[in-house]
Design a protein around this motif. Sequence first.
Motif, PDB file in Angstrom:
ATOM      1  N   LEU A 126       5.378  10.118  -9.321  1.00 21.58           N
ATOM      2  CA  LEU A 126       4.916   9.281  -8.217  1.00 21.58           C
ATOM      3  C   LEU A 126       3.616   8.577  -8.585  1.00 21.58           C
ATOM      4  O   LEU A 126       3.418   7.400  -8.260  1.00 21.58           O
ATOM      5  N   ALA A 127       2.719   9.278  -9.268  1.00 21.69           N
ATOM      6  CA  ALA A 127       1.472   8.636  -9.705  1.00 21.69           C
ATOM      7  C   ALA A 127       1.766   7.470 -10.648  1.00 21.69           C
ATOM      8  O   ALA A 127       1.154   6.395 -10.540  1.00 21.69           O
ATOM      9  N   ALA A 128       2.712   7.656 -11.575  1.00 22.86           N
ATOM     10  CA  ALA A 128       3.091   6.576 -12.490  1.00 22.86           C
ATOM     11  C   ALA A 128       3.727   5.420 -11.740  1.00 22.86           C
ATOM     12  O   ALA A 128       3.500   4.247 -12.055  1.00 22.86           O
ATOM     13  N   LEU A 129       4.526   5.746 -10.732  1.00 26.78           N
ATOM     14  CA  LEU A 129       5.176   4.729  -9.906  1.00 26.78           C
ATOM     15  C   LEU A 129       4.128   3.882  -9.188  1.00 26.78           C
ATOM     16  O   LEU A 129       4.232   2.646  -9.118  1.00 26.78           O
ATOM     17  N   LEU A 130       3.079   4.530  -8.686  1.00 30.18           N
ATOM     18  CA  LEU A 130       2.019   3.808  -7.985  1.00 30.18           C
ATOM     19  C   LEU A 130       1.273   2.869  -8.934  1.00 30.18           C
ATOM     20  O   LEU A 130       0.911   1.750  -8.563  1.00 30.18           O
ATOM     21  N   VAL A 131       1.050   3.315 -10.168  1.00 29.21           N
ATOM     22  CA  VAL A 131       0.405   2.454 -11.159  1.00 29.21           C
ATOM     23  C   VAL A 131       1.246   1.204 -11.388  1.00 29.21           C
ATOM     24  O   VAL A 131       0.736   0.079 -11.431  1.00 29.21           O
ATOM     25  N   GLY A 132       2.575   1.386 -11.541  1.00 33.65           N
ATOM     26  CA  GLY A 132       3.453   0.244 -11.761  1.00 33.65           C
ATOM     27  C   GLY A 132       3.481  -0.716 -10.587  1.00 33.65           C
ATOM     28  O   GLY A 132       3.443  -1.939 -10.772  1.00 33.65           O
ATOM     29  N   LEU A 133       3.541  -0.189  -9.377  1.00 32.99           N
ATOM     30  CA  LEU A 133       3.542  -1.054  -8.202  1.00 32.99           C
ATOM     31  C   LEU A 133       2.207  -1.788  -8.069  1.00 32.99           C
ATOM     32  O   LEU A 133       2.163  -2.962  -7.684  1.00 32.99           O
TER      33      LEU A 133
END
Length: 425
Positions: A126-133
């Motif tokens: 989820l942390a990686a997903l937030l970085v991408g978004l």
Amino acid sequence: RDSSAPPRPRRRAVTGRPRLPRGDSDLSALLQPFSLSYTGGGAEAGGAAATALLSSRTAFSLDSESGALTFSGSEWTDAERVVLLGAGEQPVAVAVVRVHEPLRVLEVPLLAVAKQSRGLGRGALLAALLVGLGRRLGLQTLVVPATEDSRGFWLKQGLRERPDHEQQKTALKRIDHLLFKYSDTTVMARPIAPAHGPCGASHFAEVGVALDRSGCSSKPLVLTPTQAAAKHNYVDINDRGNFWMRPGGVVDWCKPGYAPPELLPTEWKQVPYPKLEAFYGADGGSRGWGLRCKGAIRADSVVVEVVGRCFSEEEHAALEDKTYAVGFPDAIVDAKRAAGDPLHFIDPTTHGGMWRFVNDSQEAPNLCLCYHPKFEKPSPSNGGRGVLPTRAYLKAKHDIAPGVELTFNYGGSKEGRRSTYPRSW
């Protein structure tokens, strides 16, 4: 909430603020093989299950409170949820985020992981997903108020208490009074680097890494072209063809300017691109990813074109990573030099297609690397100019049954090519 915690300053609600992207097709394609998806929105995102997860005191960043759950009160007006969903659309991790657009900062006041999903890397995902978004939105810094318990987690995600970059230091100073903090939290940050390459290169490199590192047993074994590009962090340009990168970052596509001799003949048999699939476990797993076709391939069919960024000899020599770059045979290179033709290499590292998954076979390759237009040395029959290839493609040497791994001979000195094409797997 701890009654001893100091009161927080009042914050002005922000209206018309940019929201994180929702329904991103690249991200969805990356998550789908793992039976994962995501959603985002207001306090209703993820439903009651996400609310219960936030209120269960499993948050990595802060203890939750009623305002954070319902976004009631002026201090939560500009917040939104991002929810990672597992099987049955059940939330496995959820975050409350705020976008500080003028400072290009993404703040994560709350992040929680479902009890049954702990230890599976879902928080890191989820942390990686937030970085991408955040990258999609053009944000530059990820900021969290970390508790003593969560500090180790955020350190593993690349956040630091004392950022090295001046840009982050400045952003933290300017945003400090806006952050949601309690007496026992430490502000941590990490940069959100821009996506590499032109034309919307994949923004979710960290997501692919997090998936590979996760404890998930459902590792994807088969990827469509869209999924393969998302997972392996490149832009699929099969439909657009090769391009040159001109000064000033201008992308110059070759396909619109092809002369008639450069076009592939319409009577040639071509494998439909969506029928190709990358699969994990090539050669019993010793070579990782490979390429195959869902349907039968007839002999002499064009299986896939070699597409990517065009490089001259000088540009290719300056590359740090030459893993994927494909060149031309010596005779063609010599003719190109004599004619002043700069096209010597095609590289799919950041922009390419499914051909990059084709493995080497010295013994029995079922594909061969061909060039178009057909090379001709200067002669009276062609006006003394010769014919220099501008495109490359992989052609079937014989009939190939569905599901058979596709390979070609990477070459060497005896084939007359200047280099072999080793792959990282």
